[in-house]
Design a protein around this motif. Structure first.
Motif, PDB file in Angstrom:
ATOM      1  N   LYS A  13       0.966  -1.216  -0.116  1.00 15.51           N
ATOM      2  CA  LYS A  13      -0.012   0.012  -0.021  1.00 15.51           C
ATOM      3  C   LYS A  13       0.703   1.167   0.224  1.00 15.51           C
ATOM      4  O   LYS A  13       2.236   1.353   0.368  1.00 15.51           O
ATOM      5  CB  LYS A  13      -0.988  -0.170   1.092  1.00 15.51           C
ATOM      6  CG  LYS A  13      -1.924  -0.996   1.374  1.00 15.51           C
ATOM      7  CD  LYS A  13      -2.835  -1.286  -0.029  1.00 15.51           C
ATOM      8  CE  LYS A  13      -3.948  -2.277   0.070  1.00 15.51           C
ATOM      9  NZ  LYS A  13      -4.623  -2.732  -1.170  1.00 15.51           N
ATOM     10  N   LYS A  14       0.184   2.371  -0.493  1.00 19.07           N
ATOM     11  CA  LYS A  14       0.869   3.445  -0.870  1.00 19.07           C
ATOM     12  C   LYS A  14       0.332   4.572   0.151  1.00 19.07           C
ATOM     13  O   LYS A  14      -0.876   4.854  -0.054  1.00 19.07           O
ATOM     14  CB  LYS A  14       1.108   4.047  -2.169  1.00 19.07           C
ATOM     15  CG  LYS A  14       1.463   2.863  -3.124  1.00 19.07           C
ATOM     16  CD  LYS A  14       2.953   2.399  -3.017  1.00 19.07           C
ATOM     17  CE  LYS A  14       3.521   1.387  -4.091  1.00 19.07           C
ATOM     18  NZ  LYS A  14       3.593   1.996  -5.239  1.00 19.07           N
ATOM     19  N   LEU A  16       0.240   8.737   1.825  1.00 20.96           N
ATOM     20  CA  LEU A  16       0.738  10.240   2.147  1.00 20.96           C
ATOM     21  C   LEU A  16       0.189  10.573   3.547  1.00 20.96           C
ATOM     22  O   LEU A  16      -0.866  10.579   3.810  1.00 20.96           O
ATOM     23  CB  LEU A  16       0.146  10.657   0.958  1.00 20.96           C
ATOM     24  CG  LEU A  16       0.541  12.399   1.048  1.00 20.96           C
ATOM     25  CD1 LEU A  16       1.909  12.740   1.005  1.00 20.96           C
ATOM     26  CD2 LEU A  16      -0.409  13.175  -0.093  1.00 20.96           C
ATOM     27  N   GLU A  38       4.237   1.881   2.144  1.00 24.53           N
ATOM     28  CA  GLU A  38       5.236   2.895   1.477  1.00 24.53           C
ATOM     29  C   GLU A  38       4.594   4.119   1.869  1.00 24.53           C
ATOM     30  O   GLU A  38       3.789   4.487   1.378  1.00 24.53           O
ATOM     31  CB  GLU A  38       5.425   2.540  -0.077  1.00 24.53           C
ATOM     32  CG  GLU A  38       6.689   3.308  -0.765  1.00 24.53           C
ATOM     33  CD  GLU A  38       6.918   2.822  -2.162  1.00 24.53           C
ATOM     34  OE1 GLU A  38       7.582   3.788  -2.915  1.00 24.53           O
ATOM     35  OE2 GLU A  38       6.097   2.038  -2.561  1.00 24.53           O
ATOM     36  N   VAL A  40       5.136   8.345   2.219  1.00 25.88           N
ATOM     37  CA  VAL A  40       5.701   9.759   1.637  1.00 25.88           C
ATOM     38  C   VAL A  40       4.983  10.757   2.763  1.00 25.88           C
ATOM     39  O   VAL A  40       3.931  10.761   3.056  1.00 25.88           O
ATOM     40  CB  VAL A  40       5.219  10.216   0.608  1.00 25.88           C
ATOM     41  CG1 VAL A  40       5.375  11.890   0.197  1.00 25.88           C
ATOM     42  CG2 VAL A  40       5.882   9.575  -0.638  1.00 25.88           C
ATOM     43  N   LYS A  64      10.099   8.464   2.202  1.00 22.94           N
ATOM     44  CA  LYS A  64      10.219   9.788   1.243  1.00 22.94           C
ATOM     45  C   LYS A  64       9.825  10.961   1.794  1.00 22.94           C
ATOM     46  O   LYS A  64       8.488  10.846   2.568  1.00 22.94           O
ATOM     47  CB  LYS A  64       9.741   9.521  -0.197  1.00 22.94           C
ATOM     48  CG  LYS A  64      10.558   8.313  -0.893  1.00 22.94           C
ATOM     49  CD  LYS A  64       9.938   8.295  -2.396  1.00 22.94           C
ATOM     50  CE  LYS A  64      10.674   7.005  -3.097  1.00 22.94           C
ATOM     51  NZ  LYS A  64      10.389   5.668  -2.385  1.00 22.94           N
ATOM     52  N   ALA A  83       3.791  13.486  -5.019  1.00 21.73           N
ATOM     53  CA  ALA A  83       3.524  12.453  -4.123  1.00 21.73           C
ATOM     54  C   ALA A  83       3.137  11.111  -5.436  1.00 21.73           C
ATOM     55  O   ALA A  83       3.598  10.152  -4.959  1.00 21.73           O
ATOM     56  CB  ALA A  83       2.354  12.535  -3.216  1.00 21.73           C
ATOM     57  N   LYS A  86       6.064  10.018  -6.952  1.00 18.97           N
ATOM     58  CA  LYS A  86       7.153   8.924  -6.070  1.00 18.97           C
ATOM     59  C   LYS A  86       6.454   7.647  -5.715  1.00 18.97           C
ATOM     60  O   LYS A  86       7.033   6.777  -5.590  1.00 18.97           O
ATOM     61  CB  LYS A  86       7.427   9.785  -4.756  1.00 18.97           C
ATOM     62  CG  LYS A  86       8.199  10.885  -4.933  1.00 18.97           C
ATOM     63  CD  LYS A  86       8.533  11.660  -3.389  1.00 18.97           C
ATOM     64  CE  LYS A  86       9.528  12.874  -3.458  1.00 18.97           C
ATOM     65  NZ  LYS A  86      10.589  12.676  -3.993  1.00 18.97           N
ATOM     66  N   LEU A  87       4.994   7.860  -5.597  1.00 17.18           N
ATOM     67  CA  LEU A  87       4.402   6.726  -5.321  1.00 17.18           C
ATOM     68  C   LEU A  87       3.585   5.639  -6.456  1.00 17.18           C
ATOM     69  O   LEU A  87       3.449   4.760  -6.175  1.00 17.18           O
ATOM     70  CB  LEU A  87       3.525   6.840  -4.188  1.00 17.18           C
ATOM     71  CG  LEU A  87       4.007   7.269  -2.876  1.00 17.18           C
ATOM     72  CD1 LEU A  87       2.850   7.864  -1.921  1.00 17.18           C
ATOM     73  CD2 LEU A  87       4.789   6.328  -1.961  1.00 17.18           C
ATOM     74  N   ILE A  90      -1.786   6.536  -4.657  1.00 15.21           N
ATOM     75  CA  ILE A  90      -1.991   7.034  -3.270  1.00 15.21           C
ATOM     76  C   ILE A  90      -3.236   6.083  -2.665  1.00 15.21           C
ATOM     77  O   ILE A  90      -4.397   6.159  -3.038  1.00 15.21           O
ATOM     78  CB  ILE A  90      -2.139   8.137  -2.942  1.00 15.21           C
ATOM     79  CG1 ILE A  90      -0.927   9.190  -3.263  1.00 15.21           C
ATOM     80  CG2 ILE A  90      -2.517   8.375  -1.463  1.00 15.21           C
ATOM     81  CD1 ILE A  90      -0.965  10.620  -3.202  1.00 15.21           C
ATOM     82  N   SER A 135      -6.347   9.424  -8.303  1.00 13.63           N
ATOM     83  CA  SER A 135      -6.011   8.145  -7.834  1.00 13.63           C
ATOM     84  C   SER A 135      -6.936   7.221  -7.357  1.00 13.63           C
ATOM     85  O   SER A 135      -7.251   6.037  -7.821  1.00 13.63           O
ATOM     86  CB  SER A 135      -4.670   8.352  -6.801  1.00 13.63           C
ATOM     87  OG  SER A 135      -4.172   7.076  -6.490  1.00 13.63           O
TER      88      SER A 135
END
Length: 263
Positions: A13-14, A16, A38, A40, A64, A83, A86-87, A90, A135
């Motif tokens: 899972k990502k 923020l 993961e 941010v 990150k 974001a 990078k990911l 989200i 997203s």
């Protein structure tokens, strides 16, 4: 049937986390990272984010970061762009960035009112809207966790003198419910944590002024929150264990609101 352990697993899972460089945001980031997400992190100051990154690395968590001021619309758009860059997507958004201001209601500066409202509720709407459109809605999946406060369920007293903060957090409570109703059809859950008193930069002055004895006098558990008390609730809302929970406000306050609501 899946195992209980897998229900709380966030591997792949990502996430923020705004306001993630310290305090409650960093605590939640720790929890999500420990479960495999993961990360941010974002906040205004790069130096704070570098310290948070090092802190998490010491716990074996990679993260990150993106420096952004969520009171600025252009920074929110840049944060979303960076974001997602990078990911890739989200899955989990933690809306934690916020501000407070103490002043007698009759003398409360309007610019301070606007500052609190902009960061505490306007930015939540803009960030959630952009991440939802770009997203979560396309992916038919999302977990949004808003940081409300028990102050959003209570009045501002002559002691606290935080009418803007209380009002903004009350708005977060109903924003959470309204967004949950609007986006449930996309597989997106939206819930809020409503902490009581926790030690942080924002509450340091209150703790020093009022004193721990008075702050805990009416709390059934006779303590304020600590550096672990939001972790379990955050993981519940972020994981498959909470997939049928949406539009809910969970007070993490040692039982204070339960006592106040019954008096």
């Amino acid at each position: 049937m899946v195992s209980l352990k897998s229900l709380f697993d966030l591997s792949g899972k990502k996430a923020l986390v705004t306001g993630g460089s310290r305090g409650l945001g960093l605590q939640i980031a720790e929890a999500l990272g420990e479960q495999g997400a993961e990360l941010v992190l974002s906040s205004r100051k790069a130096s704070d984010l570098e310290k948070a990154q090092a802190h998490l690395a010491g716990r074996g968590i990679s993260a990150k970061w993106i420096a952004a001021d969520n009171s600025r619309d252009d920074d929110i758009s840049r944060l979303v762009d960076d974001a997602l860059g990078k990911l890739g997507r989200i899955d989990i958004l933690v809306n934690n960035a916020g501000a407070t201001w103490g002043a007698p209601t009759e003398d409360h500066p309007i610019d301070a009112w606007d500052k609190v409202m902009t960061l505490n509720i306007r930015s939540l709407f803009l960030l959630s809207q952009q991440i939802g459109k770009r997203s979560m809605i396309p992916n038919r999946y999302g977990r949004i966790i808003n940081l409300a406060s028990i102050a959003g369920l209570l009045g501002s007293t002559s002691t606290t003198q935080t009418i803007a903060y209380n009002t903004s957090k009350g708005a977060v409570v109903n924003f959470t419910r309204a967004l949950a109703g609007s986006w449930g059809r996309y597989g997106i859950t939206v819930n809020a944590l409503a902490p009581g008193m926790f030690p942080s930069k924002m509450t340091k002055g209150t703790i020093e002024q009022v004193g721990m004895e008075k702050l805990t006098a009416g709390v059934p558990l006779q303590r304020i929150g600590d550096e672990d008390d939001l972790k379990g609730a955050a993981v519940l809302f972020a994981s498959e264990a909470g997939k049928h929970i949406t539009g809910q406000i969970l007070c993490v306050d040692g039982g204070l609101t339960a006592v106040l609501s019954s008096s």
